[in-house]
Design a protein around this motif. Sequence first.
Motif, PDB file in Angstrom:
ATOM      1  N   ALA A 132     -19.791 -63.701-130.114  1.00 30.93           N
ATOM      2  CA  ALA A 132     -19.020 -64.296-129.016  1.00 30.93           C
ATOM      3  C   ALA A 132     -17.918 -65.194-129.558  1.00 30.93           C
TER       4      ALA A 132
ATOM      5  N   ASP B 260     -29.379 -54.685-129.678  1.00 25.98           N
ATOM      6  CA  ASP B 260     -29.994 -54.481-128.370  1.00 25.98           C
ATOM      7  C   ASP B 260     -31.385 -53.920-128.631  1.00 25.98           C
TER       8      ASP B 260
ATOM      9  N   ARG C 175     -16.526 -58.837-136.400  1.00 22.54           N
ATOM     10  CA  ARG C 175     -16.543 -57.658-135.525  1.00 22.54           C
ATOM     11  C   ARG C 175     -16.667 -56.374-136.336  1.00 22.54           C
TER      12      ARG C 175
ATOM     13  N   THR D 171     -17.352 -60.998-125.792  1.00 25.78           N
ATOM     14  CA  THR D 171     -18.506 -60.682-126.633  1.00 25.78           C
ATOM     15  C   THR D 171     -18.449 -59.248-127.133  1.00 25.78           C
ATOM     16  N   GLN D 172     -19.179 -59.023-128.213  1.00 25.29           N
ATOM     17  CA  GLN D 172     -19.405 -57.675-128.752  1.00 25.29           C
ATOM     18  C   GLN D 172     -20.881 -57.584-129.122  1.00 25.29           C
ATOM     19  N   ILE D 173     -21.597 -56.640-128.549  1.00 26.25           N
ATOM     20  CA  ILE D 173     -23.029 -56.508-128.791  1.00 26.25           C
ATOM     21  C   ILE D 173     -23.274 -56.104-130.249  1.00 26.25           C
TER      22      ILE D 173
ATOM     23  N   VAL E 204     -21.968 -61.801-119.695  1.00 27.00           N
ATOM     24  CA  VAL E 204     -21.099 -62.533-120.614  1.00 27.00           C
ATOM     25  C   VAL E 204     -20.820 -63.920-120.055  1.00 27.00           C
TER      26      VAL E 204
ATOM     27  N   ALA F 179     -25.233 -60.945-129.267  1.00 24.37           N
ATOM     28  CA  ALA F 179     -23.812 -60.600-129.212  1.00 24.37           C
ATOM     29  C   ALA F 179     -22.992 -61.568-130.038  1.00 24.37           C
TER      30      ALA F 179
ATOM     31  N   GLN G  75     -30.446 -58.855-125.888  1.00 25.78           N
ATOM     32  CA  GLN G  75     -29.229 -58.522-126.616  1.00 25.78           C
ATOM     33  C   GLN G  75     -28.737 -59.722-127.413  1.00 25.78           C
TER      34      GLN G  75
END
Length: 291
Positions: A269, A163, A288, A158-160, A152, A267, A265
Motif C-alpha cells: 500500500a 491471498d 511492486r 494497493t497491490q495484492i 482498500v 497488500a 489478503q
Amino acid sequence: MELHQLEYFVAVAEEANFTRAAARMHIAQPGVSAQIRRLERELGQALFDRSGRTVRLTGVGEAALPHARAALAAVAAVRETVAEHEGLVRGQVAMGMVTSAGPVALPEFLAGFAERYPGVEITLSEANSDLMADALREGRLDVAVIGLADGVPAGLTTQIVLDEELVAVTALRDEFADRASLTLADLAERSLICLPKGTGMRGVLERGFAAAGLRARVAIEASDPNVLAKLAMRGLGVAMVPESLARYYAEELHTLRLRPQLRGQLALAWRSDGPAGPAARALIEFARSEL
C-alpha cells in the motif's frame, strides 16, 4: 519560520518529550526548547502544552503538525529530485509491515533494494494495519505491507501480494481433533486465539462472524501468528491463522478448514496521490516488481 524549527517541532511532537527530541536531532535540549519558543512567538500560538509530566500538542499544534510534515517532505523531495537528475537516487524512505507478513520475503526484498539503491537509507517498522494506513496517509511511511479486511483503505492504492485461506488450528488432543472442518457456529462456542483488532486477519474473522449473525469469543490476542499457534498447542483455545502457517506446524497442530471459507489478503500500500520524492518512488516501484 526556519526549516530546522519545523524539524524540531515534528521531533518533539513525535517523541512527546524535549530531551528525547534533542537526542534524536543530535543537539542540546535547551536549543530545541529555544527554537520551539521562537516558532511559537512567530506564530502567536502555543504549539505544546507543557503543564503535565509529558509534553502534549495543543489544538493548534495538532492542526499544524501535518503541514509541518508536508513541508519537510517537500524539501526532502527537492533534494532527492536534484540528486536524481544527477544520476543518483538518494534519500530516506520508510517502510511498514504487519507481523503476520512472514510469507512475504521481506529480508530478501530489502537486501535487493539496498544493492540497487545504495544511496537510499531505508527504515522498517511493524504495526497493525490500521495504524500503518494512517501513517501512510500522513506521510510517516512511504510504503507498507498491510492486511486488508474491508477493501482498500481511503486515500491509499494497493497491490495484492498474498491471498490465502484463514484456518483454525487446535492442539492434537483437542475435542475438534477428529474433525476436518468447522462452521462459524462451531467456532462461536469456543474460546478463540487471534490477532488483535486493527489487523487485517482479525477484520476478516469479525466480518465473517457478523455476516453469519454470530459473535467471536476472543479469549487471547497476540500480534505474532507464531505465538497464536504455540498457544493453541498448549490447549488454550482455537487459534485462527493463515493456512501457510498451519502447514508449517502440521506435525504439532490439527488444522480445520472453515465453512464458509474465509480468506485474508496482504497488500502493498502507498498514498494514492503518489510518493513524496524519487527515493520513495524507487521503493514503491521496486516493491511492486519484487513482492
